[in-house]
Design a protein around this motif. Sequence first.
Motif, mmCIF file in Angstrom:
data_model
loop_
_atom_site.group_PDB
_atom_site.id
_atom_site.type_symbol
_atom_site.label_atom_id
_atom_site.label_comp_id
_atom_site.label_asym_id
_atom_site.label_seq_id
_atom_site.Cartn_x
_atom_site.Cartn_y
_atom_site.Cartn_z
ATOM 1 N N ALA A 228 0.831 -1.198 0.000
ATOM 2 C CA ALA A 228 0.000 0.000 0.000
ATOM 3 C C ALA A 228 0.868 1.251 0.000
ATOM 4 O O ALA A 228 0.568 2.236 -0.698
ATOM 5 C CB ALA A 228 -0.930 -0.012 1.213
ATOM 6 N N PHE A 229 1.952 1.216 0.759
ATOM 7 C CA PHE A 229 2.818 2.384 0.808
ATOM 8 C C PHE A 229 3.517 2.594 -0.539
ATOM 9 O O PHE A 229 3.742 3.734 -0.959
ATOM 10 C CB PHE A 229 3.846 2.247 1.926
ATOM 11 N N ARG A 230 3.829 1.497 -1.218
ATOM 12 C CA ARG A 230 4.462 1.623 -2.522
ATOM 13 C C ARG A 230 3.509 2.282 -3.526
ATOM 14 O O ARG A 230 3.944 3.034 -4.406
ATOM 15 C CB ARG A 230 4.917 0.250 -3.016
ATOM 16 N N GLU A 234 4.427 5.376 -5.874
ATOM 17 C CA GLU A 234 4.295 5.337 -7.334
ATOM 18 C C GLU A 234 3.347 6.409 -7.852
ATOM 19 O O GLU A 234 3.424 6.796 -9.023
ATOM 20 C CB GLU A 234 3.832 3.943 -7.758
ATOM 21 N N ASP A 235 2.473 6.924 -6.971
ATOM 22 C CA ASP A 235 1.578 8.004 -7.356
ATOM 23 C C ASP A 235 2.223 9.378 -7.137
ATOM 24 O O ASP A 235 1.547 10.396 -7.198
ATOM 25 C CB ASP A 235 0.273 7.905 -6.553
ATOM 26 N N GLY A 236 3.517 9.374 -6.888
ATOM 27 C CA GLY A 236 4.222 10.636 -6.692
ATOM 28 C C GLY A 236 4.058 11.234 -5.322
ATOM 29 O O GLY A 236 4.251 12.440 -5.136
ATOM 30 N N PRO A 260 10.883 4.562 2.275
ATOM 31 C CA PRO A 260 11.243 4.246 3.657
ATOM 32 C C PRO A 260 12.738 3.983 3.795
ATOM 33 O O PRO A 260 13.412 3.592 2.840
ATOM 34 C CB PRO A 260 10.425 2.982 3.949
ATOM 35 N N LEU A 261 13.254 4.202 4.986
ATOM 36 C CA LEU A 261 14.661 3.960 5.259
ATOM 37 C C LEU A 261 15.004 2.492 4.969
ATOM 38 O O LEU A 261 14.203 1.591 5.238
ATOM 39 C CB LEU A 261 14.960 4.286 6.720
ATOM 40 N N TRP A 270 11.726 -2.717 -5.721
ATOM 41 C CA TRP A 270 12.458 -2.201 -4.572
ATOM 42 C C TRP A 270 13.054 -3.350 -3.774
ATOM 43 O O TRP A 270 12.447 -4.411 -3.624
ATOM 44 C CB TRP A 270 11.542 -1.388 -3.666
ATOM 45 N N LEU A 271 14.262 -3.107 -3.254
ATOM 46 C CA LEU A 271 14.907 -4.002 -2.309
ATOM 47 C C LEU A 271 15.038 -3.275 -0.978
ATOM 48 O O LEU A 271 14.977 -2.053 -0.910
ATOM 49 C CB LEU A 271 16.301 -4.406 -2.797
#
Length: 442
Positions: A228-230, A234-236, A260-261, A270-271
Amino acid sequence: MTTEPTARDEPRALRGRALGALTAARARTALLTDAVDDGELTAQHSPLMSPLVWDLAHIGNQEEQWLLRTVGRKAALRPEIDSVYDAFEHPRATRPSLPLLPPGEARRYAAEVRERVLDVLDAAPLDGAGRLTEDSFAFGMIAQHEQQHDETMLITHQLRSGAAALSAPEPPVPAPGELPAAAEVLVPGGPFTMGTSTEPWALDNERPAHHRNVAPFFLDTTPVTCGAFRAFMEDGGYRDPRWWAAEGYAQIRRNAIEAPLFWRRDGAGWLRRRFGVTEPVPDGEPVLHVSWYEADAFARWAGRRLPTEAEWEKAARHDPATGRSRRFPWGDADPTPERANLGQRHLRPAPAGSFPDGASPLGVRQLVGDVWEWTASDFLPYPGFSAFPYREYSEVFFGSGYKVLRGGAFGVDPVACRGTFRNWDLPVRRQIFAGFRTARDV
């Protein structure tokens, strides 16, 4: 009238509980410090954190000051190091320059303090002879202090570079039929009992119990996930100032923050780095290592908001059927592995929707364990607050500079985690094991 549970035990049981809590904390301290060599113990892995060896000796020094000198009225063992290990006198960034005890000496010092503390515990009155010893409070306070520093050391392990030094089994994955039936639940409005006046080892900022009235609201049944956070990313979301508090947007622009850190791009995906292991970001896991500003921006982007601290506690403790406040979402019994992901048993949050046995009466999952949850609230005293046993634990942090986190993460020990337990930190903090869930008005 709403009430809170009574959680008091007989002195003999509390003596045993204190011994168990102190022993468990020291075993975890040993695990975290024995996992790396002396060079890693004395290095500062981030200016945000102390060298691990500072935490190790600080744990022993606090135990000496409170349990040997204050409770046991014993002569000081190492009074000359009190200033070196005073957390308020020396910021974390400057601690490597102090004359710290080397690892071997720090271990011997902490062990000698503990050996003498066990004699004090055997002799201490626990029947109301004083506030510090009543219900073995001072011993519980020191066990919680050590476990809180163990969590801090676990954060340092996450920040250190190099190969993995810690290992743990993976958390259980819920079966499809065990997942929550709804994405949010309605939490009824009305009064409830917040805080506690009866929990023996509750700290001063959790006290006293008092009545709060909360309007009805909707709350996520699980913490917000990485997936959800991604979608927000992705929506800027990181580039759109509409979603951000002004100071938060300035902070992410200044530091070029876009995720995120510990996350980094890998082509289209993302990794993340987790305790020395690089792995794909798991979409179904609660998002971790986000600041309050990032949590608040996501909530606004989603057309929602962060819950207040009172809303969080009502969702976690209030039983609509009886009108009473429980110790935990599932009831008054202590946490178990079936109810919550705590105690560094796993080195990551469990998938969102896990632990149905730990759900609240309304069906909210993972309110305790997995990730600390940012709330909308500033860290403020409850009505009738009284600092005990020292102002520097809570009172000096009250105000608008710190935001409250609730619930406890996978790195939090059960002794330092309750339905009333309050954590707090600066809204820019990202290295802590913090995530969030969102709410909305009716």
